[in-house]
Design an enzyme around this catalytic site. Structure first.
Site, PDB file in Angstrom:
ATOM      1  CD1 TRP A   1      -1.090   2.287   2.253  1.00  0.00           C
ATOM      2  CD2 TRP A   1      -2.941   1.834   1.069  1.00  0.00           C
ATOM      3  NE1 TRP A   1      -1.945   3.724   2.156  1.00  0.00           N
ATOM      4  CE2 TRP A   1      -3.068   3.223   1.400  1.00  0.00           C
ATOM      5  CE3 TRP A   1      -3.811   1.354   0.147  1.00  0.00           C
ATOM      6  CZ2 TRP A   1      -4.129   3.740   1.320  1.00  0.00           C
ATOM      7  CZ3 TRP A   1      -4.819   1.816  -0.299  1.00  0.00           C
ATOM      8  CH2 TRP A   1      -5.161   3.311   0.186  1.00  0.00           C
TER       9      TRP A   1
ATOM     10  CG  ASP B   1      -1.005  11.399   1.874  1.00  0.00           C
ATOM     11  OD1 ASP B   1      -1.779  10.853   1.537  1.00  0.00           O
ATOM     12  OD2 ASP B   1      -1.108  12.163   2.998  1.00  0.00           O
TER      13      ASP B   1
ATOM     14  CD  GLN C   1       1.945   8.971   5.334  1.00  0.00           C
ATOM     15  OE1 GLN C   1       0.982   8.658   6.091  1.00  0.00           O
ATOM     16  NE2 GLN C   1       3.279   9.159   5.843  1.00  0.00           N
TER      17      GLN C   1
ATOM     18  CD1 TRP D   1       0.550   8.388   9.704  1.00  0.00           C
ATOM     19  CD2 TRP D   1      -1.295   9.525  10.464  1.00  0.00           C
ATOM     20  NE1 TRP D   1      -0.537   7.525  10.486  1.00  0.00           N
ATOM     21  CE2 TRP D   1      -1.684   8.208  10.867  1.00  0.00           C
ATOM     22  CE3 TRP D   1      -1.914  10.841  10.916  1.00  0.00           C
ATOM     23  CZ2 TRP D   1      -2.697   8.126  11.356  1.00  0.00           C
ATOM     24  CZ3 TRP D   1      -3.230  10.481  11.513  1.00  0.00           C
ATOM     25  CH2 TRP D   1      -3.634   9.210  11.711  1.00  0.00           C
TER      26      TRP D   1
ATOM     27  NE  ARG E   1      -5.063  14.051   8.854  1.00  0.00           N
ATOM     28  CZ  ARG E   1      -6.204  14.550   9.425  1.00  0.00           C
ATOM     29  NH1 ARG E   1      -6.511  14.709  10.596  1.00  0.00           N
ATOM     30  NH2 ARG E   1      -7.332  14.088   8.626  1.00  0.00           N
TER      31      ARG E   1
ATOM     32  CD  GLU F   1      -6.779  14.227   5.072  1.00  0.00           C
ATOM     33  OE1 GLU F   1      -6.526  13.379   6.147  1.00  0.00           O
ATOM     34  OE2 GLU F   1      -7.089  13.908   4.177  1.00  0.00           O
TER      35      GLU F   1
HETATM   36  C1  FRU Z   1      -3.921  11.990   3.804  1.00  0.00           C
HETATM   37  C2  FRU Z   1      -3.575  11.767   4.973  1.00  0.00           C
HETATM   38  C3  FRU Z   1      -2.707  12.653   5.910  1.00  0.00           C
HETATM   39  C4  FRU Z   1      -2.249  11.792   6.931  1.00  0.00           C
HETATM   40  C5  FRU Z   1      -2.069  10.542   6.173  1.00  0.00           C
HETATM   41  C6  FRU Z   1      -1.883   9.249   6.762  1.00  0.00           C
HETATM   42  O1  FRU Z   1      -4.195  11.051   2.753  1.00  0.00           O
HETATM   43  O2  FRU Z   1      -4.876  11.212   5.860  1.00  0.00           O
HETATM   44  O3  FRU Z   1      -3.546  13.480   6.629  1.00  0.00           O
HETATM   45  O4  FRU Z   1      -1.146  12.487   7.495  1.00  0.00           O
HETATM   46  O5  FRU Z   1      -2.713  10.532   5.065  1.00  0.00           O
HETATM   47  O6  FRU Z   1      -1.613   8.379   6.110  1.00  0.00           O
END
Ligand code: FRU
Length: 548
Positions: free
Chosen positions: A19, A22, A38, A81, A145, A206
């Site tokens: 998977w 971001d 991510q 994150w 975040r 976000e």
């Molecule tokens: C956006 C998000 C961010 C967070 C990350 C977690 O897609 O939700 O806000 O930091 O992905 O994986």
């Protein structure tokens, strides 16, 4: 099986397996483009989030490196994150990211390269002082975040400013909010009074991005470039509520900690989008070598989670896109594949002056399987038909007006890609003209996924919006087709649409067609060029994995 394997792309970035979401901390460092992302190394679904890492010399060929950070402290044990890189004036690199703590509170953390001399930045050191920033009293623990790249305070070069996204649900306002913090050392932070910006009703913001653009539209700018007469600032937020990336163009006043949109009706979250399709959590960086600002976006899957699990992977990164201010319209950005994508162009096919009549479909004959191609096309609509249309399809809307199979006076017309020979499967990228009572023409640019696959576990939509077309301009489109992704750009990048598609029939012999479903207008394809695209990954992905 074959079909699922085929869905992996040939020239887009994606991890070897599992998977991804971001893009994180993109940066050019000592001659290498770094892309972090991510990543769940444990499966093809979201969870246990770490930072995957890859490097490239040219933004297209990638070397996969070991995971850069994993959850291993109380402050990020529920996930490392999203975060951003900042190159300090002395050349040092720092990263700020959001940690999800042992109580799932969102806190900001500082990390630096263990060995700044290593151009590959393999090892990372989480600072002893982490977390360096916790949610202010007015903010809920889950609404804090994704720190931005820092920029220097124009009135004090030793102070840096960082924006963090949030939401304000007090008095049921459901406002998206951007807070700004000032810091000198990235260890202690001061929350600036008021907020950089907020928009009621837009919910959690976000992955905020905040950067300057030059109004002459010539080159990208460093994030710390000061606001001025010839410089505007872009504020982007990813709306958790509706999963799109919205931007707005405005003016930044650092003294007041205020950003104000040029046009309040196109404010963040209610107006312009980076992309009208599947595209989220995007982030830019400044490439000082080529003096450009480059955008990465996360393109998720639109098939079922169960299918992702059987494929063993999920998500693709968009093609990196340069961002420039559109000096011709003055009201939008331009998004365009980085020039390095052109270097992947191999064998080409050219067509010119093809007239296609109302109701026609014209195959573009190419011997190969057109699954990995780059298309550039220019269209002209019969002038007379536009003049005659006193009023046509006012209120046309890509998403609700019958897609590519609907028929109107002046549209839809365009291209069908990833189509099988009987057109049972096809993804349509098209224009549609509407004419209001006073004779003003509006051009809609849309992508229809509804017949892109026979599979039933897929979200299929018609997406798109109006695109500005200036007097005397032809209608132009560029389409990157790469197995399961179709990325389209109209009018030099004024509008972008990305779709994920999963053909079941077309996949081994994908074809390209022109179509014109207008009832009143002939369309001429002035020129069409199609290039086969080279792969940047070999089929044996393991070969590209970095070996220790
Ligand atoms: C956006 C998000 C961010 C967070 C990350 C977690 O897609 O939700 O806000 O930091 O992905 O994986």
């Amino acid at each position: 099986n074959d079909m699922l394997q085929w869905q992996r792309t040939g020239f887009h970035f994606q991890p070897l397996r599992n998977w991804m979401n971001d893009p994180n901390g993109p940066v050019l460092y000592k001659g290498w483009y770094h892309l972090f992302y991510q990543y769940n190394g444990g499966g093809a679904v979201w969870g246990n989030i770490t930072w995957g890492h890859a490097v490239s010399r040219d933004l297209t060929h990638w070397l996969h490196l070991p995971v850069a950070m994993v959850p291993d402290h109380w402050y990020d044990i529920n996930g490392v994150w999203t975060g951003s890189a900042t190159v300090l004036p002395n050349g040092n690199l720092i990263m700020l990211y959001t940690g999800s703590t042992n109580t799932t509170t969102q806190v900001q953390c500082l990390v630096v390269p263990t060995n700044p001399a290593d151009p590959l930045l393999i090892h990372w050191h989480k600072h002893e002082a982490n977390p360096v920033l916790t949610p202010p009293p007015s903010v809920l623990p889950h609404d804090f975040r994704d720190p931005t790249t820092a920029w220097t305070d124009p009135s004090d070069p030793s102070t840096f400013l960082v924006a963090i996204g949030s939401k304000d649900d007090s008095s049921n306002r459901h406002a998206g909010v951007a807070y700004v913090y000032a810091t000198r050392d990235f260890l202690s932070y001061k929350l600036l009074p008021d907020v950089l910006h907020r928009v009621e009703g837009t919910g959690m913001w976000e992955c905020i991005d905040f950067f300057p653009v030059s109004v002459d539209g010539q080159a990208g700018l460093d994030t710390s470039e000061k606001a001025g007469e010839r410089i505007k600032h872009i504020l982007k937020a990813s709306l958790d509520d509706d999963r799109h990336d919205y931007y707005a163009i405005g003016r930044y006043d650092a003294n007041e900690n205020k950003w104000v949109p040029d046009d309040a009706e196109k404010d963040v979250g209610i107006g312009l989008r980076y992309d009208w399709g599947k595209f989220y959590a995007a982030k830019t960086f400044y490439d000082h070598h080529k003096r450009r600002r480059v955008l990465w976006g996360w393109v998720g899957e639109t098939d079922s989670e169960q299918t992702d699990v059987s494929k063993g992977w999920a998500s693709i990164m968009s093609i990196p896109r340069t961002i420039l201010f559109d000096s011709k319209t003055g009201s939008n950005l331009l998004f365009w594949p980085v020039e390095e994508v052109n270097f992947l162009r191999a064998k080409s096919y050219e067509f010119s002056s093809i007239d296609f009549l109302p109701g026609s479909v014209v195959p573009l004959n190419m011997p190969a399987n057109a699954a990995q191609i780059d298309i550039e096309a220019e269209f002209e609509v019969e002038k007379m038909a536009i003049t005659m249309a006193v009023e046509a399809d006012v209120g046309y809307n890509c998403s609700t007006s019958n897609g590519a199979s609907g028929r109107g006076l002046l549209g839809p017309f365009g291209l069908l890609v990833l189509a099988d020979k009987d057109l049972g499967e096809q993804t349509a990228t098209y224009f549609y003209l509407s004419v209001s009572v006073d004779g003003t023409t509006q051009t809609h640019f849309c992508q229809d996924e509804t017949r892109s696959s026979r599979a039933s576990d897929i979200v299929k939509r018609v997406v798109g919006y109006t695109v500005p077309v200036l007097h005397g301009e032809m209608l132009t489109v560029r389409i990157l087709v790469d197995h399961s992704i179709v990325e389209s750009f109209a009018q030099g990048g004024r509008s972008a649409i990305t779709s994920r598609v999963y053909p079941t029939k077309a996949f081994h012999s994908a074809k390209v067609f022109l179509f014109n479903n207008a009832t009143a207008a002939s369309v001429t394809a002035k020129s069409i060029k199609i290039w086969e695209m080279e792969s940047t990954f070999k089929q044996n992905y393991e070969e590209h994995a970095y070996q220790f």
